[in-house]
Design a protein around this motif. Structure first.
Motif, PDB file in Angstrom:
ATOM      1  N   THR A   5       0.846  -1.175   0.000  1.00 11.06           N
ATOM      2  CA  THR A   5       0.000   0.000   0.000  1.00 11.06           C
ATOM      3  C   THR A   5       0.885   1.229   0.000  1.00 11.06           C
ATOM      4  O   THR A   5       1.677   1.421   0.913  1.00 11.06           O
ATOM      5  N   ALA A   6       0.778   2.061  -1.012  1.00 10.63           N
ATOM      6  CA  ALA A   6       1.568   3.278  -1.072  1.00 10.63           C
ATOM      7  C   ALA A   6       0.876   4.370  -0.281  1.00 10.63           C
ATOM      8  O   ALA A   6      -0.282   4.686  -0.536  1.00 10.63           O
ATOM      9  N   VAL A   7       1.561   4.922   0.674  1.00  8.22           N
ATOM     10  CA  VAL A   7       0.992   5.941   1.525  1.00  8.22           C
ATOM     11  C   VAL A   7       1.468   7.297   1.059  1.00  8.22           C
ATOM     12  O   VAL A   7       2.653   7.605   1.105  1.00  8.22           O
ATOM     13  N   VAL A   8       0.566   8.121   0.586  1.00  7.63           N
ATOM     14  CA  VAL A   8       0.906   9.462   0.130  1.00  7.63           C
ATOM     15  C   VAL A   8       0.969  10.382   1.330  1.00  7.63           C
ATOM     16  O   VAL A   8       0.031  10.451   2.111  1.00  7.63           O
ATOM     17  N   ARG A  73       8.038   5.923  10.719  1.00  6.80           N
ATOM     18  CA  ARG A  73       7.725   5.447   9.364  1.00  6.80           C
ATOM     19  C   ARG A  73       7.523   6.608   8.401  1.00  6.80           C
ATOM     20  O   ARG A  73       7.928   6.549   7.236  1.00  6.80           O
ATOM     21  N   PHE A  74       6.894   7.676   8.901  1.00  4.65           N
ATOM     22  CA  PHE A  74       6.681   8.854   8.064  1.00  4.65           C
ATOM     23  C   PHE A  74       8.004   9.549   7.765  1.00  4.65           C
ATOM     24  O   PHE A  74       8.249  10.000   6.637  1.00  4.65           O
ATOM     25  N   LEU A  75       8.893   9.633   8.749  1.00  3.59           N
ATOM     26  CA  LEU A  75      10.215  10.220   8.526  1.00  3.59           C
ATOM     27  C   LEU A  75      10.992   9.426   7.479  1.00  3.59           C
ATOM     28  O   LEU A  75      11.661  10.005   6.613  1.00  3.59           O
ATOM     29  N   GLY A  81      11.790   8.627   0.130  1.00  2.62           N
ATOM     30  CA  GLY A  81      10.809   8.649  -0.958  1.00  2.62           C
ATOM     31  C   GLY A  81      10.108   7.320  -1.143  1.00  2.62           C
ATOM     32  O   GLY A  81       9.270   7.170  -2.043  1.00  2.62           O
ATOM     33  N   ARG A  82      10.426   6.339  -0.304  1.00  3.33           N
ATOM     34  CA  ARG A  82       9.789   5.018  -0.388  1.00  3.33           C
ATOM     35  C   ARG A  82       8.526   5.013   0.463  1.00  3.33           C
ATOM     36  O   ARG A  82       8.581   5.009   1.685  1.00  3.33           O
ATOM     37  N   LYS A  83       7.388   5.004  -0.191  1.00  2.77           N
ATOM     38  CA  LYS A  83       6.118   5.146   0.511  1.00  2.77           C
ATOM     39  C   LYS A  83       5.309   3.859   0.584  1.00  2.77           C
ATOM     40  O   LYS A  83       4.208   3.839   1.130  1.00  2.77           O
ATOM     41  N   ALA A  84       5.822   2.793   0.024  1.00  2.60           N
ATOM     42  CA  ALA A  84       5.055   1.549  -0.034  1.00  2.60           C
ATOM     43  C   ALA A  84       5.510   0.574   1.046  1.00  2.60           C
ATOM     44  O   ALA A  84       6.701   0.435   1.303  1.00  2.60           O
ATOM     45  N   PHE A  85       4.542  -0.051   1.687  1.00  3.40           N
ATOM     46  CA  PHE A  85       4.853  -1.162   2.584  1.00  3.40           C
ATOM     47  C   PHE A  85       3.684  -2.122   2.603  1.00  3.40           C
ATOM     48  O   PHE A  85       2.610  -1.817   2.079  1.00  3.40           O
ATOM     49  N   SER A  86       3.878  -3.297   3.176  1.00  5.61           N
ATOM     50  CA  SER A  86       2.910  -4.381   3.038  1.00  5.61           C
ATOM     51  C   SER A  86       1.581  -4.041   3.696  1.00  5.61           C
ATOM     52  O   SER A  86       1.517  -3.281   4.667  1.00  5.61           O
ATOM     53  N   ASN A 146      -4.176   0.957  -4.992  1.00  4.01           N
ATOM     54  CA  ASN A 146      -3.410   0.722  -3.772  1.00  4.01           C
ATOM     55  C   ASN A 146      -2.697   1.983  -3.276  1.00  4.01           C
ATOM     56  O   ASN A 146      -1.556   1.943  -2.837  1.00  4.01           O
ATOM     57  N   ILE A 147      -3.380   3.106  -3.340  1.00  3.78           N
ATOM     58  CA  ILE A 147      -2.802   4.361  -2.862  1.00  3.78           C
ATOM     59  C   ILE A 147      -3.807   5.042  -1.938  1.00  3.78           C
ATOM     60  O   ILE A 147      -4.986   5.154  -2.268  1.00  3.78           O
ATOM     61  N   ILE A 148      -3.341   5.486  -0.777  1.00  6.53           N
ATOM     62  CA  ILE A 148      -4.197   6.229   0.134  1.00  6.53           C
ATOM     63  C   ILE A 148      -3.639   7.633   0.325  1.00  6.53           C
ATOM     64  O   ILE A 148      -2.428   7.835   0.358  1.00  6.53           O
ATOM     65  N   ASN A 149      -4.536   8.586   0.443  1.00  8.87           N
ATOM     66  CA  ASN A 149      -4.143   9.983   0.580  1.00  8.87           C
ATOM     67  C   ASN A 149      -4.002  10.324   2.064  1.00  8.87           C
ATOM     68  O   ASN A 149      -4.821  11.023   2.655  1.00  8.87           O
TER      69      ASN A 149
END
Length: 290
Positions: A5-8, A73-75, A81-86, A146-149
């Motif tokens: 899930t890529a977290v924007v 995790r946000f830091l 620039g890696r925003k995706a995790f399981s 698979n992207i959340i804002n």
């Protein structure tokens, strides 16, 4: 759904991301420093071995855990620039965010009536409130996109990824938010009402001014925490997705965490005196050793 899930985050601007990273890192370190100081000083100083400081120590430990769930995790995502995790990691983060966050509200509600059973009860009630919704959430089918804002795995944006009816979970999340926020807010209002009534009976104007100064600082943080949380979670439709939601969430996940240790404990005269005594003892010990 794909396995990640890529977290924007708050922004996709690289230059702004660097600025946010530096500010957030400094904030994160201040939160950790303040809470670690409280936990340490209330453990080592015999004058602070009272129920009130037992509560403050537990509250600081809780605040530290809550901060560690979101900010590192946000830091990492801002820096790399890696925003995706399981997806399982995302769901786990979401559970601990609401579990620890709910515990914060229950701790605030019992701040003036503290004992071991109340503190343990805060953790247990929070867990039991979150358990039914979490079980339903884990069994949801996810089919993208698979992207959340958002900058962490909040319930509302995650529900947007499900390809089935989420009405039951939305109602469950709303009921949980109402029970947690409004019940603890009611208790907090009654408690602060009693405090203000007591302060008004202080004969000295200087004493009243000092007491109101401390009380107003507490109330400011409580108002920020409750107003942002109520706006975010007590409303029809839990899907969210507004950009403004990210800003509101930032207040109750970062801003109040920064203020809490300094307002609730480090401004306390007994804590300040204990810190001064600790520094004096360290200075004397170094002199003796040298």
């Amino acid at each position: 759904m794909p396995n990640c899930t890529a977290v924007v985050g708050l922004t996709n601007d690289n230059h702004l991301s660097i600025s946010i990273f530096l500010v957030l890192l400094a904030t994160f370190l201040l939160i950790l420093m303040g809470n670690i100081i409280i936990v340490t000083i209330t453990l080592v100083d015999h004058r602070l071995q009272t129920p009130m400081y037992f509560f403050l120590r537990n509250f600081s430990f809780l605040e530290t855990c809550f901060t560690l769930v979101i900010i590192p995790r946000f830091l990492y995502s801002l820096l790399t620039g890696r925003k995706a995790f399981s997806l399982p990691t995302c769901l786990l983060q979401s559970f601990f965010f609401f579990f620890l966050g709910s515990s914060v509200f229950f701790h605030l509600a019992v701040i003036n009536r503290v004992c071991l059973y109340l503190v343990l009860g805060c953790w247990l009630v929070s867990f039991l409130l979150l358990l039914p919704t979490t079980v339903l959430f884990v069994h949801l089918p996810f089919c993208g996109p698979n992207i959340i804002n958002h900058f962490y795995c909040d319930t509302a944006p995650l529900l947007q990824l499900s390809c089935t009816d989420t009405g039951i979970i939305e109602v469950g999340a709303l009921v949980t938010a109402v029970l947690t926020l409004l019940s603890t807010l009611t208790v907090s209002i009654i408690s602060y009402g009693c405090i203000i009534s007591t302060v008004m009976r202080i004969p000295s104007s200087a004493g009243r001014k000092k007491a109101f100064s401390t009380c107003s600082a507490h109330l400011t943080v409580v108002m920020i925490l409750y107003s942002s949380s109520i706006f975010r979670y007590i409303r029809p439709g839990q899907h969210g997705g507004w950009d403004f939601d990210n800003v509101v969430s930032f207040f109750h996940t970062v801003v109040t965490q920064l203020f809490n240790p300094y307002i609730y404990a480090l401004r306390n005269e007994q804590v300040k005196q204990a810190l001064k005594d600790t520094q004096s003892m360290e200075f004397i010990t170094r002199k003796i050793r040298s």
